[in-house]
Design a protein around this motif. Sequence first.
Motif, mmCIF file in Angstrom:
data_model
loop_
_atom_site.group_PDB
_atom_site.id
_atom_site.type_symbol
_atom_site.label_atom_id
_atom_site.label_comp_id
_atom_site.label_asym_id
_atom_site.label_seq_id
_atom_site.Cartn_x
_atom_site.Cartn_y
_atom_site.Cartn_z
ATOM 1 N N UNK A 305 0.704 -1.279 -0.071
ATOM 2 C CA UNK A 305 0.048 0.156 0.076
ATOM 3 C C UNK A 305 0.817 1.212 0.109
ATOM 4 N N UNK A 306 1.739 1.278 0.638
ATOM 5 C CA UNK A 306 3.012 2.280 0.697
ATOM 6 C C UNK A 306 3.693 2.381 -0.521
ATOM 7 N N UNK A 307 3.711 1.299 -1.091
ATOM 8 C CA UNK A 307 4.442 1.165 -2.333
ATOM 9 C C UNK A 307 3.594 2.033 -3.432
ATOM 10 N N UNK A 311 4.646 5.336 -5.553
ATOM 11 C CA UNK A 311 4.542 5.549 -7.048
ATOM 12 C C UNK A 311 3.562 6.619 -7.484
ATOM 13 N N UNK A 312 2.483 6.967 -6.804
ATOM 14 C CA UNK A 312 1.684 8.088 -7.108
ATOM 15 C C UNK A 312 2.557 9.412 -6.774
ATOM 16 N N UNK A 313 3.312 9.471 -5.707
ATOM 17 C CA UNK A 313 4.103 10.673 -5.477
ATOM 18 C C UNK A 313 5.174 10.814 -6.458
ATOM 19 N N UNK A 365 6.239 9.524 4.041
ATOM 20 C CA UNK A 365 6.005 8.717 5.340
ATOM 21 C C UNK A 365 5.035 7.792 5.444
ATOM 22 N N UNK A 366 5.328 6.732 5.952
ATOM 23 C CA UNK A 366 4.102 5.857 6.152
ATOM 24 C C UNK A 366 3.120 5.917 6.957
ATOM 25 N N UNK A 374 12.965 8.584 -1.981
ATOM 26 C CA UNK A 374 13.272 7.667 -3.094
ATOM 27 C C UNK A 374 14.119 8.561 -4.101
ATOM 28 N N UNK A 375 14.550 7.644 -4.986
ATOM 29 C CA UNK A 375 15.631 8.140 -5.858
ATOM 30 C C UNK A 375 15.023 7.481 -7.474
#
Length: 428
Positions: A305-307, A311-313, A365-366, A374-375
Amino acid sequence: MLHDLRLLQALPAAVLVTQEGAIRFANAASMNLLEVTQMESLIGRLSGDFVHPMDQVRSTNRIQQVAVPAQAGQPNKSSEFRIRTERGNLRMVLISSVAIEWEGAPAVLMCGMDMTHQSEIEAQLRESEQNFRRLFDNLQDVYYRTNAQGVVQHVGPGVRRVLGYEPHEIEGRTAESYYPQSTDRDAFKVAIMDKGEVSDFPGQMVRRDGTVIDISISSHALYDHAGQFAGVEGIYRDVTQRKNLERELHRLATTDMLTGIANRRAFLECAESVYEHSRNNGEPLTLLMLDLDHFKAVNDRFGHLEGDRALVAFALAVKSQLRASDVVGRLGGEEFGVLLPLTALAEGMEVAMRILHSVQALQLADDTGATYRITTSLGVGAFRQCDRSLRDMMDRADQALYLAKHQGRNQIASLDAPDDESPRPTAT
């Protein structure tokens, strides 16, 4: 002239004299036929006002035909027409017309005999009119007719439901007045003039409340006795609900449901189109291939879910650095593509750098408040005239992406060379 007028007044048959469609003279019999009490209320009105809508075109063509110089002095063959009187009564009239000169100007003299006195014919006529009126009033489509200049001559009551106007508010105005974009009406004109008719032709109109609706038009061109274009007649209907459904189905078929950007199929179709345009016009084109670094680690540490949120961000961070003409798509998993039309390699590298920094700046943040960053790694490919297809450019961008990841990730690589230099690997 006075003697002629007395003679016309004495005739038991109805006689009208018109010039350019307007009534200039009417005898007593015509006033009785049309159920008009005051001569002043009749003079100046259009004779077509009394003709039944279903006979309007035929009546106009006959009047135009008798006015042809070659036909001067030769009356039309008598023909039956339906008319509606001033009081709204329907009558069947046998009419003949002939071109004359009236007060020094061309005119048309029409002579009519009331054929409605026969009870059987009258009953049939009344039933026919009731059936027509019931069908016409309940028609969900909008019947309309325009002249050669596009001015609405007649419109059915269905316009109340479709556009929110009364028929009399539209009649006398140009059809173009109700189009939000003149290009829609122009396209319709071209089609109708080219083919003589259209079926389910798409367009849009503006309702009285300002709402833009989708319409479907089925119409045919009208021509006068000389074969000249005289207007358009047909129907249109509100198909907004159908079009909205089609647009939604298209969106679902072309959009990545998680990120809201183009899916793989839509991105590649667009890329093919832009690539062919660039090849045909010799225009620059740059393609970016992007991969979210260590995405599996995000899923393993924070959950799928956080993954998805990451991806959206990431997609939003990429879009924030692009123009409206650029295209971004999700090619699968954590792999994305960006198409930069009219963009040379050097400019494409600058866009890639902005995207790199935009992703680096994200603070995620979760649900527990645990933060992470992320990069991304980017491969840049530029259009070459020697490319055999889009696949050649995509392969170079993909190889450059592999190079960026191999050299440590969070960087940009390209196998293309800026300007006139020989191709060489570059990394940032």
